[in-house]
Scaffold this active site. Sequence first.
Site, PDB file in Angstrom:
ATOM      1  CE  LYS A 176      38.719  42.232  46.093  1.00 45.88           C
ATOM      2  NZ  LYS A 176      38.240  42.013  44.845  1.00 45.88           N
ATOM      3  CE  LYS A 211      35.061  38.736  42.655  1.00 46.36           C
ATOM      4  NZ  LYS A 211      36.172  39.423  43.400  1.00 46.36           N
ATOM      5  CE  LYS A 241      46.370  37.185  40.787  1.00 44.67           C
ATOM      6  NZ  LYS A 241      45.290  37.462  40.223  1.00 44.67           N
ATOM      7  N   GLY A 279      37.553  45.901  41.225  1.00 45.04           N
ATOM      8  CA  GLY A 279      38.095  46.497  40.297  1.00 45.04           C
ATOM      9  C   GLY A 279      37.350  47.442  39.425  1.00 45.04           C
TER      10      GLY A 279
END
Length: 318
Positions: A211, A273, A129, A12
Amino acid sequence: MGKQRIIIALGGNAILTDDASAEAQQKTLEKTAESISQLIEEDYELIISHGNGPQVGNLLLQQYSADSKENPALPLNTLVAMTQGSIGYWLQSALQNELTKRGINKGVATVLTQVLVDKDDPAFMNPTKPIGPFLTKEEISSKASDDMFIEDAGRGWRKVVPSPKPVKIIESDVIQKLVQSNFITIAVGGGGIPVIKEDSVYKGVEAVIDKDLATAKLAETIQADTLLILTGVDYVYVNYNKPDQKKLEQVTVEEIEEYIKDNQFAAGSMLPKVQAAIDFVNKRENAKAIITSLDNLKNAMTGHSGTTIYKERMIAKA
């Protein structure tokens, strides 16, 4: 040996700072394009993904503000598509301009990307979420009856949606052909537009896909050599922000999975990640994943910085 194929997942901070205006985000992406162009000069085959969390939240707020019988709010999957388009446009334009400055003749293309999820994914039974603005109880009473909301630390109520795992990148063949044709390709923005398949027909659903997990799935599908996940720090750390903090430089899947068992990585930030990196290197022979910051991009690609994750130690030493 052919060109190295790299897929970059932009965090981001590579798009949005404190100013949510279109002009400010475009300015930030101009700096991002400068950093990415260093890799383009090295003649890698390049695919870029990006997040959209703040942008889709802001767009949802705009939808709520204008929601009426005459002008009903659009569904979340459509908002994901809209942010794929806007961020893709800004990044595509910034890259094209930067490449022109550097005298590099390459095309840039953005692909609106649908990502298949399993309609029976347990996430659909347990939406977790949070997205969009904070609302009062009175405000949520006027929303659609099938929306779910949670109270968030006394700050108000937020809509929660499922976050299912990516199963398949629908436009992977298109992306593959663009990359093979020497296009820098922007894809799976915001984790992709979530769709399920019913009776051979794709149907958008109210959900968001992580993502980094979606980028790892695309990297696996198009046979990338390196998955490069950009975040706000140069390295993955254990004992983060503690006196005995330690940066991880070269680690195997087995080693970093032990750190996961020790709860070393925060669920809302570094953990997905790391999990995306593990997913990718486990499914691609001789591949590697790198987690680092945008500013550290070139050093990470030359092996001088960042956290690199390999499947086995023998590969790390090669």
